[in-house]
Design a protein around this motif. Structure first.
Motif, PDB file in Angstrom:
ATOM      1  N   LEU A  31       0.891  -1.136  -0.069  1.00 46.28           N
ATOM      2  CA  LEU A  31       0.000   0.031  -0.092  1.00 46.28           C
ATOM      3  C   LEU A  31       0.741   1.081  -0.023  1.00 46.28           C
ATOM      4  N   TRP A  34       2.381   1.874  -3.386  1.00 46.93           N
ATOM      5  CA  TRP A  34       1.351   2.378  -4.401  1.00 46.93           C
ATOM      6  C   TRP A  34       1.011   3.749  -4.291  1.00 46.93           C
ATOM      7  N   LYS A  35       1.043   4.278  -2.707  1.00 45.96           N
ATOM      8  CA  LYS A  35       0.720   5.282  -2.644  1.00 45.96           C
ATOM      9  C   LYS A  35       1.793   6.540  -3.120  1.00 45.96           C
ATOM     10  N   GLN A  36       3.319   6.024  -2.958  1.00 45.26           N
ATOM     11  CA  GLN A  36       4.397   6.666  -3.364  1.00 45.26           C
ATOM     12  C   GLN A  36       4.324   6.882  -4.811  1.00 45.26           C
ATOM     13  N   ILE A  39       1.768   9.504  -5.830  1.00 46.69           N
ATOM     14  CA  ILE A  39       2.158  10.873  -5.397  1.00 46.69           C
ATOM     15  C   ILE A  39       3.145  11.200  -6.332  1.00 46.69           C
ATOM     16  N   GLN A  79      -7.186   9.675  -8.592  1.00 46.75           N
ATOM     17  CA  GLN A  79      -6.124   8.946  -7.742  1.00 46.75           C
ATOM     18  C   GLN A  79      -5.821   9.863  -6.312  1.00 46.75           C
ATOM     19  N   ARG A  80      -6.384  11.024  -6.224  1.00 46.43           N
ATOM     20  CA  ARG A  80      -6.384  11.720  -4.860  1.00 46.43           C
ATOM     21  C   ARG A  80      -7.311  10.808  -3.892  1.00 46.43           C
ATOM     22  N   ILE A  83      -5.736   7.806  -2.818  1.00 48.41           N
ATOM     23  CA  ILE A  83      -5.113   7.755  -1.665  1.00 48.41           C
ATOM     24  C   ILE A  83      -5.625   7.702  -0.463  1.00 48.41           C
ATOM     25  N   ILE A  86      -6.273   4.183   0.333  1.00 43.64           N
ATOM     26  CA  ILE A  86      -4.970   3.585   0.752  1.00 43.64           C
ATOM     27  C   ILE A  86      -4.512   3.892   1.970  1.00 43.64           C
ATOM     28  N   ASP A  87      -5.064   5.112   2.321  1.00 41.52           N
ATOM     29  CA  ASP A  87      -4.675   5.629   4.028  1.00 41.52           C
ATOM     30  C   ASP A  87      -5.472   4.933   5.058  1.00 41.52           C
TER      31      ASP A  87
END
Length: 139
Positions: A31, A34-36, A39, A79-80, A83, A86-87
């Motif tokens: 996760l 993926w987040k990185q 961003i 994508q925002r 995220i 994901i968080d």
């Protein structure tokens, strides 16, 4: 968690206890990576949009550029939102609820989590949810 618990080639299997420490660490890393990536892509898009701030003399070129920009911005907005999911998944890893269906409390299959690490419903619950959506959409 120490790095010795999980190595690069590790993949969760059905042979080990569900959502043990290694599996939680595996999905936490997946996760975070993926987040990185999202961003980084967003930063690259922002830089590209800023550098492409050209004034096209041809109206067709300008319209095409604006359409491309709108599509890119919609993708970034999705994508925002991703995220945020994901968080939320990372928070579920921390509180111990990650990997369990929000509807039934049953474990979500490792295959499903591998394909969609932000899944909150088991495959069966997701299919039920989608069937109900279709039924209500037809009303």
């Amino acid at each position: 968690m120490s790095n010795s618990i999980i190595d690069q080639g590790y993949r969760p299997t059905e042979d080990e206890p569900f959502m043990n420490e290694r599996q939680r660490e595996y999905f936490r890393r997946k996760l975070l990576q993926w987040k990185q990536d999202i961003i980084r892509e967003s930063s690259e898009t922002l830089a590209t949009l800023q550098s492409e701030n050209e004034n096209h003399p041809d109206i067709a070129d300008r319209a095409s550029s604006e359409t491309d920009r709108a599509i890119e911005l919609r993708a970034r907005d999705r994508q925002r939102k991703l995220i945020a999911k994901i968080d939320a998944a990372l928070a579920r890893i921390e509180d111990g609820s990650y990997g369990y269906c929000e509807e039934t409390g049953e474990p979500i299959s490792l295959k499903r989590l591998e394909a969609r690490p932000i899944a909150t419903l088991s495959l069966e619950a997701q299919e039920r949810h989608e069937r109900n959506e279709r039924v209500h959409r037809d009303d």
